[in-house]
Write a protein that holds these residues in place. Structure first.
Motif, PDB file in Angstrom:
ATOM      1  N   ALA A  79      94.939  89.311  -7.210  1.00 41.81           N
ATOM      2  CA  ALA A  79      94.819  89.209  -5.750  1.00 41.81           C
ATOM      3  C   ALA A  79      93.378  88.841  -5.423  1.00 41.81           C
ATOM      4  O   ALA A  79      92.474  89.027  -6.241  1.00 41.81           O
ATOM      5  N   GLU A  80      93.189  88.324  -4.221  1.00 39.34           N
ATOM      6  CA  GLU A  80      91.841  87.988  -3.770  1.00 39.34           C
ATOM      7  C   GLU A  80      91.718  88.317  -2.293  1.00 39.34           C
ATOM      8  O   GLU A  80      92.707  88.340  -1.568  1.00 39.34           O
ATOM      9  N   ARG A  81      90.484  88.596  -1.878  1.00 37.08           N
ATOM     10  CA  ARG A  81      90.219  88.872  -0.466  1.00 37.08           C
ATOM     11  C   ARG A  81      89.892  87.567   0.223  1.00 37.08           C
ATOM     12  O   ARG A  81      89.145  86.749  -0.291  1.00 37.08           O
ATOM     13  N   ILE A  82      90.465  87.413   1.399  1.00 42.42           N
ATOM     14  CA  ILE A  82      90.248  86.199   2.172  1.00 42.42           C
ATOM     15  C   ILE A  82      89.988  86.583   3.622  1.00 42.42           C
ATOM     16  O   ILE A  82      90.283  87.704   4.047  1.00 42.42           O
ATOM     17  N   ALA A  83      89.426  85.642   4.370  1.00 33.95           N
ATOM     18  CA  ALA A  83      89.306  85.847   5.813  1.00 33.95           C
ATOM     19  C   ALA A  83      90.710  85.874   6.405  1.00 33.95           C
ATOM     20  O   ALA A  83      91.624  85.215   5.898  1.00 33.95           O
ATOM     21  N   ASP A  84      90.886  86.626   7.463  1.00 36.49           N
ATOM     22  CA  ASP A  84      92.190  86.725   8.122  1.00 36.49           C
ATOM     23  C   ASP A  84      92.606  85.331   8.587  1.00 36.49           C
ATOM     24  O   ASP A  84      91.908  84.707   9.393  1.00 36.49           O
ATOM     25  N   PRO A  85      93.735  84.807   8.100  1.00 34.41           N
ATOM     26  CA  PRO A  85      94.179  83.469   8.519  1.00 34.41           C
ATOM     27  C   PRO A  85      94.447  83.376  10.017  1.00 34.41           C
ATOM     28  O   PRO A  85      94.424  82.285  10.578  1.00 34.41           O
ATOM     29  N   GLU A  86      94.679  84.525  10.669  1.00 34.63           N
ATOM     30  CA  GLU A  86      94.948  84.533  12.107  1.00 34.63           C
ATOM     31  C   GLU A  86      93.687  84.803  12.918  1.00 34.63           C
ATOM     32  O   GLU A  86      93.758  84.992  14.130  1.00 34.63           O
ATOM     33  N   GLY A  87      92.518  84.850  12.264  1.00 37.97           N
ATOM     34  CA  GLY A  87      91.257  84.996  12.965  1.00 37.97           C
ATOM     35  C   GLY A  87      90.819  86.420  13.241  1.00 37.97           C
ATOM     36  O   GLY A  87      89.823  86.635  13.920  1.00 37.97           O
ATOM     37  N   GLY A  88      91.533  87.405  12.741  1.00 34.89           N
ATOM     38  CA  GLY A  88      91.145  88.801  12.942  1.00 34.89           C
ATOM     39  C   GLY A  88      89.874  89.144  12.180  1.00 34.89           C
ATOM     40  O   GLY A  88      89.399  88.367  11.344  1.00 34.89           O
ATOM     41  N   MET A  89      89.329  90.315  12.462  1.00 36.00           N
ATOM     42  CA  MET A  89      88.068  90.736  11.840  1.00 36.00           C
ATOM     43  C   MET A  89      88.268  91.217  10.394  1.00 36.00           C
ATOM     44  O   MET A  89      87.408  90.995   9.554  1.00 36.00           O
ATOM     45  N   ALA A  90      89.356  91.906  10.135  1.00 34.98           N
ATOM     46  CA  ALA A  90      89.568  92.489   8.805  1.00 34.98           C
ATOM     47  C   ALA A  90      89.890  91.403   7.787  1.00 34.98           C
ATOM     48  O   ALA A  90      90.649  90.483   8.064  1.00 34.98           O
ATOM     49  N   ARG A  91      89.294  91.543   6.614  1.00 31.47           N
ATOM     50  CA  ARG A  91      89.635  90.637   5.521  1.00 31.47           C
ATOM     51  C   ARG A  91      90.991  91.057   4.967  1.00 31.47           C
ATOM     52  O   ARG A  91      91.383  92.198   5.075  1.00 31.47           O
ATOM     53  N   LYS A  92      91.701  90.119   4.385  1.00 29.16           N
ATOM     54  CA  LYS A  92      93.043  90.396   3.883  1.00 29.16           C
ATOM     55  C   LYS A  92      93.128  90.070   2.404  1.00 29.16           C
ATOM     56  O   LYS A  92      92.305  89.334   1.865  1.00 29.16           O
ATOM     57  N   PHE A  93      94.134  90.643   1.789  1.00 26.04           N
ATOM     58  CA  PHE A  93      94.412  90.354   0.391  1.00 26.04           C
ATOM     59  C   PHE A  93      95.576  89.383   0.317  1.00 26.04           C
ATOM     60  O   PHE A  93      96.550  89.513   1.042  1.00 26.04           O
ATOM     61  N   ARG A  94      95.434  88.419  -0.581  1.00 30.65           N
ATOM     62  CA  ARG A  94      96.552  87.525  -0.849  1.00 30.65           C
ATOM     63  C   ARG A  94      96.707  87.429  -2.360  1.00 30.65           C
ATOM     64  O   ARG A  94      95.760  87.645  -3.120  1.00 30.65           O
ATOM     65  N   ILE A  95      97.892  87.086  -2.763  1.00 32.87           N
ATOM     66  CA  ILE A  95      98.212  86.947  -4.175  1.00 32.87           C
ATOM     67  C   ILE A  95      97.591  85.647  -4.685  1.00 32.87           C
ATOM     68  O   ILE A  95      97.594  84.638  -3.981  1.00 32.87           O
ATOM     69  N   THR A  96      97.024  85.690  -5.871  1.00 25.98           N
ATOM     70  CA  THR A  96      96.460  84.485  -6.484  1.00 25.98           C
ATOM     71  C   THR A  96      97.556  83.740  -7.244  1.00 25.98           C
ATOM     72  O   THR A  96      98.645  84.270  -7.469  1.00 25.98           O
ATOM     73  N   ASP A  97      97.248  82.528  -7.666  1.00 26.21           N
ATOM     74  CA  ASP A  97      98.203  81.777  -8.487  1.00 26.21           C
ATOM     75  C   ASP A  97      98.510  82.539  -9.773  1.00 26.21           C
ATOM     76  O   ASP A  97      99.659  82.613 -10.205  1.00 26.21           O
ATOM     77  N   ARG A  98      97.467  83.130 -10.365  1.00 29.22           N
ATOM     78  CA  ARG A  98      97.654  83.930 -11.588  1.00 29.22           C
ATOM     79  C   ARG A  98      98.533  85.139 -11.295  1.00 29.22           C
ATOM     80  O   ARG A  98      99.438  85.466 -12.058  1.00 29.22           O
ATOM     81  N   GLY A  99      98.266  85.812 -10.177  1.00 32.20           N
ATOM     82  CA  GLY A  99      99.070  86.973  -9.794  1.00 32.20           C
ATOM     83  C   GLY A  99     100.520  86.596  -9.561  1.00 32.20           C
ATOM     84  O   GLY A  99     101.436  87.311  -9.980  1.00 32.20           O
ATOM     85  N   ALA A 100     100.752  85.461  -8.904  1.00 24.78           N
ATOM     86  CA  ALA A 100     102.116  85.008  -8.643  1.00 24.78           C
ATOM     87  C   ALA A 100     102.841  84.694  -9.951  1.00 24.78           C
ATOM     88  O   ALA A 100     104.015  85.047 -10.125  1.00 24.78           O
TER      89      ALA A 100
END
Length: 151
Positions: A79-100
């Protein structure tokens, strides 16, 4: 008198001790990822990127437990931390290609194990069992107010 729910409790306890992907060997002998990462990545895959707060609420876990799990998944490159795709303040976690890729491999291992376990079950019994499990899980989710999105 034994109630039907007594039997369900006992069988549920027994089910909880099994690691379906590793039924032929020792605990996590062949597992590609920890169980917590498997569940965490499965949720992120179905729901999309999630913040620590969203994950904590979704799993009913305290922040420190969730931080350990997300940190381990991030260190492992799942997983990796990314900026909120919807513009929110909190950073989000998304699955990486390796994780998938690892999640897909682990899920396939579990499915192969289930196929071995249920190799003499008719398809109708497997479908009925899946329906009962979904109903059971949905009941738990309703009581806990933590629904799990289904694909």
């Amino acid at each position: 008198m034994v109630r039907p729910t007594d039997r369900v409790e006992y069988e549920q306890m027994l089910l909880g001790r099994h690691d379906l992907a590793c039924h032929g060997g020792g605990r996590h002998k062949y597992a590609l990822m920890e169980r917590s990462a498997y569940i965490l990545l499965s949720r992120i895959r179905v729901q999309g990127p999630m913040s620590n707060g969203e994950l904590s609420e979704a799993f009913g876990l305290d922040a420190s437990t969730l931080n350990r799990q997300t940190a381990a998944a991030t260190r492992a490159g799942l997983a990796e931390r990314i900026a909120d795709p919807e513009g929110g303040m909190a950073r989000k976690f998304r699955i990486t290609d390796r994780g998938a890729a690892l999640l897909d491999k682990e899920r396939e291992r579990v499915v192969r194990s289930l196929e071995q376990i249920m190799n003499d079950w008719p398809d109708e019994d497997i479908a009925a069992f899946a329906g009962y499990l979904k109903r059971f899980n949905s009941g738990i989710e309703q009581l806990s107010k933590r629904p799990w999105p289904r694909p």
